[in-house]
Every structure is written in structure tokens, then in C-alpha cells.
Design a protein around this motif. Structure first.
Motif, PDB file in Angstrom:
ATOM      1  N   VAL A 174       0.854  -1.190   0.000  1.00  9.64           N
ATOM      2  CA  VAL A 174       0.000   0.000   0.000  1.00  9.64           C
ATOM      3  C   VAL A 174       0.888   1.237   0.000  1.00  9.64           C
ATOM      4  O   VAL A 174       1.711   1.425   0.900  1.00  9.64           O
ATOM      5  CB  VAL A 174      -0.937  -0.006   1.236  1.00  9.64           C
ATOM      6  N   GLU A 175       0.704   2.050  -1.029  1.00  8.45           N
ATOM      7  CA  GLU A 175       1.492   3.282  -1.152  1.00  8.45           C
ATOM      8  C   GLU A 175       0.758   4.425  -0.448  1.00  8.45           C
ATOM      9  O   GLU A 175      -0.464   4.548  -0.583  1.00  8.45           O
ATOM     10  CB  GLU A 175       1.643   3.672  -2.631  1.00  8.45           C
ATOM     11  N   VAL A 176       1.505   5.237   0.292  1.00 11.35           N
ATOM     12  CA  VAL A 176       0.903   6.417   0.923  1.00 11.35           C
ATOM     13  C   VAL A 176       1.739   7.627   0.502  1.00 11.35           C
ATOM     14  O   VAL A 176       2.610   8.105   1.241  1.00 11.35           O
ATOM     15  CB  VAL A 176       0.866   6.264   2.466  1.00 11.35           C
ATOM     16  N   PRO A 177       1.484   8.133  -0.725  1.00  9.29           N
ATOM     17  CA  PRO A 177       2.318   9.217  -1.257  1.00  9.29           C
ATOM     18  C   PRO A 177       2.327  10.449  -0.357  1.00  9.29           C
ATOM     19  O   PRO A 177       3.364  11.109  -0.219  1.00  9.29           O
ATOM     20  CB  PRO A 177       1.671   9.536  -2.612  1.00  9.29           C
ATOM     21  N   ALA A 178       1.191  10.735   0.288  1.00  8.24           N
ATOM     22  CA  ALA A 178       1.112  11.933   1.132  1.00  8.24           C
ATOM     23  C   ALA A 178       2.135  11.893   2.263  1.00  8.24           C
ATOM     24  O   ALA A 178       2.600  12.934   2.733  1.00  8.24           O
ATOM     25  CB  ALA A 178      -0.297  12.070   1.689  1.00  8.24           C
ATOM     26  N   GLU A 179       2.465  10.690   2.717  1.00  7.51           N
ATOM     27  CA  GLU A 179       3.446  10.551   3.807  1.00  7.51           C
ATOM     28  C   GLU A 179       4.790  10.077   3.277  1.00  7.51           C
ATOM     29  O   GLU A 179       5.720   9.846   4.059  1.00  7.51           O
ATOM     30  CB  GLU A 179       2.941   9.554   4.862  1.00  7.51           C
ATOM     31  N   ASP A 180       4.870   9.903   1.964  1.00  4.80           N
ATOM     32  CA  ASP A 180       6.102   9.404   1.345  1.00  4.80           C
ATOM     33  C   ASP A 180       6.494   8.033   1.914  1.00  4.80           C
ATOM     34  O   ASP A 180       7.671   7.754   2.175  1.00  4.80           O
ATOM     35  CB  ASP A 180       7.237  10.415   1.580  1.00  4.80           C
ATOM     36  N   LEU A 181       5.462   7.203   2.119  1.00  3.18           N
ATOM     37  CA  LEU A 181       5.685   5.873   2.700  1.00  3.18           C
ATOM     38  C   LEU A 181       5.040   4.797   1.841  1.00  3.18           C
ATOM     39  O   LEU A 181       4.058   5.046   1.140  1.00  3.18           O
ATOM     40  CB  LEU A 181       5.042   5.787   4.088  1.00  3.18           C
ATOM     41  N   SER A 182       5.612   3.603   1.923  1.00  3.55           N
ATOM     42  CA  SER A 182       5.038   2.404   1.309  1.00  3.55           C
ATOM     43  C   SER A 182       4.939   1.353   2.400  1.00  3.55           C
ATOM     44  O   SER A 182       5.886   1.218   3.182  1.00  3.55           O
ATOM     45  CB  SER A 182       6.038   1.834   0.321  1.00  3.55           C
ATOM     46  N   PHE A 183       3.844   0.629   2.441  1.00  2.35           N
ATOM     47  CA  PHE A 183       3.721  -0.432   3.447  1.00  2.35           C
ATOM     48  C   PHE A 183       3.666  -1.792   2.762  1.00  2.35           C
ATOM     49  O   PHE A 183       2.941  -1.967   1.790  1.00  2.35           O
ATOM     50  CB  PHE A 183       2.450  -0.239   4.279  1.00  2.35           C
ATOM     51  N   LEU A 184       4.424  -2.740   3.285  1.00  3.44           N
ATOM     52  CA  LEU A 184       4.341  -4.127   2.833  1.00  3.44           C
ATOM     53  C   LEU A 184       3.625  -4.908   3.925  1.00  3.44           C
ATOM     54  O   LEU A 184       3.972  -4.764   5.107  1.00  3.44           O
ATOM     55  CB  LEU A 184       5.735  -4.741   2.651  1.00  3.44           C
ATOM     56  N   LEU A 185       2.649  -5.702   3.555  1.00  2.00           N
ATOM     57  CA  LEU A 185       1.919  -6.489   4.545  1.00  2.00           C
ATOM     58  C   LEU A 185       2.403  -7.933   4.469  1.00  2.00           C
ATOM     59  O   LEU A 185       2.155  -8.617   3.468  1.00  2.00           O
ATOM     60  CB  LEU A 185       0.412  -6.386   4.287  1.00  2.00           C
ATOM     61  N   VAL A 186       3.091  -8.358   5.517  1.00  2.00           N
ATOM     62  CA  VAL A 186       3.727  -9.678   5.468  1.00  2.00           C
ATOM     63  C   VAL A 186       3.422 -10.488   6.724  1.00  2.00           C
ATOM     64  O   VAL A 186       2.959  -9.943   7.730  1.00  2.00           O
ATOM     65  CB  VAL A 186       5.265  -9.555   5.281  1.00  2.00           C
ATOM     66  N   LYS A 187       3.708 -11.766   6.680  1.00  2.00           N
ATOM     67  CA  LYS A 187       3.537 -12.602   7.869  1.00  2.00           C
ATOM     68  C   LYS A 187       4.513 -12.101   8.937  1.00  2.00           C
ATOM     69  O   LYS A 187       5.658 -11.761   8.604  1.00  2.00           O
ATOM     70  CB  LYS A 187       3.829 -14.069   7.529  1.00  2.00           C
ATOM     71  N   PRO A 188       4.098 -12.083  10.210  1.00  2.00           N
ATOM     72  CA  PRO A 188       4.977 -11.540  11.258  1.00  2.00           C
ATOM     73  C   PRO A 188       6.391 -12.115  11.234  1.00  2.00           C
ATOM     74  O   PRO A 188       7.376 -11.383  11.378  1.00  2.00           O
ATOM     75  CB  PRO A 188       4.254 -11.929  12.548  1.00  2.00           C
ATOM     76  N   VAL A 189       6.490 -13.411  10.995  1.00  2.00           N
ATOM     77  CA  VAL A 189       7.806 -14.061  11.026  1.00  2.00           C
ATOM     78  C   VAL A 189       8.701 -13.617   9.864  1.00  2.00           C
ATOM     79  O   VAL A 189       9.927 -13.751   9.927  1.00  2.00           O
ATOM     80  CB  VAL A 189       7.612 -15.606  11.074  1.00  2.00           C
ATOM     81  N   ASP A 190       8.086 -13.067   8.809  1.00  2.00           N
ATOM     82  CA  ASP A 190       8.859 -12.648   7.635  1.00  2.00           C
ATOM     83  C   ASP A 190       9.316 -11.185   7.688  1.00  2.00           C
ATOM     84  O   ASP A 190      10.089 -10.749   6.831  1.00  2.00           O
ATOM     85  CB  ASP A 190       8.043 -12.873   6.350  1.00  2.00           C
ATOM     86  N   VAL A 191       8.863 -10.434   8.679  1.00  2.00           N
ATOM     87  CA  VAL A 191       9.253  -9.012   8.752  1.00  2.00           C
ATOM     88  C   VAL A 191      10.778  -8.853   8.844  1.00  2.00           C
ATOM     89  O   VAL A 191      11.381  -8.099   8.062  1.00  2.00           O
ATOM     90  CB  VAL A 191       8.534  -8.280   9.910  1.00  2.00           C
ATOM     91  N   PRO A 192      11.464  -9.566   9.770  1.00  2.00           N
ATOM     92  CA  PRO A 192      12.925  -9.385   9.839  1.00  2.00           C
ATOM     93  C   PRO A 192      13.644  -9.761   8.540  1.00  2.00           C
ATOM     94  O   PRO A 192      14.639  -9.127   8.177  1.00  2.00           O
ATOM     95  CB  PRO A 192      13.350 -10.305  10.993  1.00  2.00           C
ATOM     96  N   THR A 193      13.134 -10.771   7.841  1.00  2.00           N
ATOM     97  CA  THR A 193      13.748 -11.177   6.567  1.00  2.00           C
ATOM     98  C   THR A 193      13.632 -10.049   5.545  1.00  2.00           C
ATOM     99  O   THR A 193      14.609  -9.720   4.856  1.00  2.00           O
ATOM    100  CB  THR A 193      13.036 -12.442   6.002  1.00  2.00           C
ATOM    101  N   CYS A 194      12.432  -9.464   5.440  1.00  2.00           N
ATOM    102  CA  CYS A 194      12.210  -8.367   4.479  1.00  2.00           C
ATOM    103  C   CYS A 194      13.127  -7.196   4.801  1.00  2.00           C
ATOM    104  O   CYS A 194      13.668  -6.549   3.895  1.00  2.00           O
ATOM    105  CB  CYS A 194      10.766  -7.874   4.540  1.00  2.00           C
TER     106      CYS A 194
END
Ligand SMILES: Nc1ncnc2c1ncn2[C@@H]1O[C@H](COP(=O)(O)OP(=O)(O)OP(=O)(O)O)[C@@H](O)[C@H]1O
Ligand SMILES: O=P(O)(O)OC[C@H]1O[C@H](OP(=O)(O)OP(=O)(O)O)[C@H](O)[C@@H]1O
Length: 232
Positions: A44-64
Motif C-alpha cells: 500500500v502506497e501512501v504518497p502523502a506521507e512518502d511511505l510504502s507499506f508491505l503487509l507480510v507474515k509476522p515471522v517474515d518481517v525481519p527477513t524483508c
């Protein structure tokens, strides 16, 4: 877009998600409904905040975050300890609290080389080694509380929050191994290359966390960050 480029944040789907989202909103971020809605969109892109969010399984966050797919991420301390990824831990967000504990049946008797069922083999092995105890760790992916009831294991190492799952399965908490909250983590290169942007977001979040009291501030971008990997 700022000179450092857009920041990408890996968000854990599931239990932590709404707590993390609330915290980001309390920090003043204006986030689209799309992010909170039950959608199948994974980026999900949030251009107004200059941010992008990736939605991943909790265990995969550190890998990403380790591999740079995301600059920042939100991960439970349990996952960070188990995954042992080469990332920086910037801030204790104090959300989604629980504990990782040793549990068993109330009548449990010590045996030589007990079997311990868990989703957290690395943490369990390390903890028992520190206690000077030899155990056989059996890896499960869920319903860990079944293990002592079925003879699969003598004890378990698992997350305890309300204690309801232990109670309803006739088990008792024997020892707390560690307290768990979710942390803000950063990719090592992003931490240097996007320091200004990371700093700004860190400060906004830290202000909210500290405002709630009981903040275990890890030092943040201008202080001493915790390098979570034991090997790195
Ligand atoms: N009661 C709880 N049980 C499990 N995890 C909890 C609990 N309370 C807080 N947490 C935190 O939430 C994280 C797990 O979230 P969640 O249960 O959504 O993911 P998961 O275990 O990977 O689930 P699934 O495999 O079903 O996607 C843990 O890593 C921990 O930091
Ligand atoms: O102390 P409580 O509030 O009962 O919470 C702890 C339980 O929640 C988690 O299970 P989850 O719901 O993620 O299911 P799982 O068995 O698939 O891991 C965890 O593994 C415990 O079983």
C-alpha cells in the motif's frame, strides 16, 4: 518525494497489525482506510506521507528488512530473537505485549533429557543451554499446548498472554523466559542512507511511546541501537 526516497515499512499481518497501525496514527501519520481494511492488497502506497507499506507474515518481517525489501519493520521481540536477523532494533514500541514461557502439566516431574515442544526452537535451545539442561526440542507450528496432553512432549515453550489457552488445556506456566513487545527495526544500509527520514519517523513514534510511560527506549537513530543478530 524527499531526496532520500520513499521509506518502505514491513508491517506484520495478524495480531500486531492493528496495534501498530494505531501507533502510527497516534504519531500523526495520515494513513488511508485501505490499509486498515480487510483487503488482499499486500503493498500500500501512501504518497502523502512518502511511505510504502508491505503487509507480510509476522515471522517474515525481519527477513524483508534484512534483505532491504523494506527499510523499516515492526516485529515481535520473540520473532527477532528466534530469527536472529542482521537488522537494527531502534525502538520498543510497547505494543502487543505477551511473554514467552515454559509451561507444562501441574504434576510434571523432572526427567532426563525432557522433550520440549515449541514454535521457537532457537530460543528454547539457547535458554535450556543457559540453564545447563539437555533437552530434545520438537518443532511445532501451532496448537503447541497439545504436546504435553498427547505425550508428544513433556513441556512447552510458547507465548502466554491472558493465560487462557494454558488454563483451558490444564497446563500451568512454570517459568517466564522473556517478556515480549513489538519493536521498530531497520535495515542496516537504510539506517545510514535514509537517516533523516528514519530519524523523523522514529522521533514521532518515540514521542507517542514515551508519552504512554514505561518506555524502554533503545537509543534510536542518534543513540546506541541494538544490533539484533548474535552472529553479525
Ligand atoms: N496471545 C498471543 N499469542 C501469540 N502472539 C502474540 C500474542 N500476543 C501478542 N503476540 C505477538 O504477536 C505475534 C504473532 O502474531 P500472530 O499470531 O498474528 O502471527 P503468527 O503467530 O505468525 O500467526 P499465523 O501463523 O497464524 O499467521 C507474536 O510474534 C507476538 O510478538
Ligand atoms: O495466553 P493466551 O491469551 O491464551 O494466548 C496464548 C496463545 O495464543 C497463541 O496461539 P495462537 O492463537 O496464535 O494459535 P496457535 O496455536 O496456532 O499458535 C499462543 O501460541 C498461545 O497458544
Amino acid at each position: 518525494m524527499g531526496i532520500e526516497g520513499r521509506l518502505t515499512v514491513a508491517m506484520p499481518k495478524g495480531r500486531i497489525f492493528s496495534d501498530a497501525l494505531t501507533l502510527l496514527e497516534e504519531a500523526g501519520l495520515n494513513l488511508p482506510r485501505e490499509l486498515a481494511e480487510d483487503s488482499r492488497k499486500l503493498m500500500v502506497e501512501v504518497p502523502a506521507e512518502d511511505l510504502s507499506f508491505l503487509l507480510v507474515k509476522p515471522v517474515d518481517v525481519p527477513t524483508c528488512v534484512e534483505h532491504g525489501a523494506a527499510d523499516l519493520g515492526v516485529a515481535g521481540k520473540d520473532v527477532l530473537m528466534e530469527e536472529d536477523r542482521d537488522v537494527y532494533e531502534l525502538l520498543d514500541l510497547q505494543i502487543s505485549p505477551c511473554r514467552l514461557s515454559l509451561a507444562g502439566t501441574p504434576d510434571w516431574q523432572p526427567v532426563l533429557n525432557p522433550k520440549v515442544a515449541t514454535k521457537y526452537p532457537r530460543i528454547a535451545n539457547r535458554w535450556f543451554r543457559e540453564q545447563g539442561q539437555q533437552v530434545e526440542v520438537i518443532c511445532l507450528n501451532g496448537s503447541v499446548e497439545l504436546a504435553p496432553l498427547t505425550g508428544l512432549a513433556d513441556r512447552i515453550v510458547d507465548i502466554v498472554s491472558t493465560g487462557q489457552t494454558l488454563r483451558e488445556n490444564g497446563l500451568v506456566e512454570l517459568e517466564e523466559i522473556t517478556r515480549v513487545t513489538s519493536r521498530l527495526i531497520a535495515n542496516r544500509a537504510s539506517y545510514r542512507l535514509k537517516s533523516r527520514r528514519i530519524d523523523r519517523l522514529y522521533e514521532r513514534l518515540a514521542r507517542v511511546v514515551m508519552g504512554k510511560g514505561d518506555c524502554d527506549d533503545r537509543g534510536g537513530p542518534s543513540g546506541a541501537v541494538v544490533h539484533t543478530s548474535e552472529s553479525g
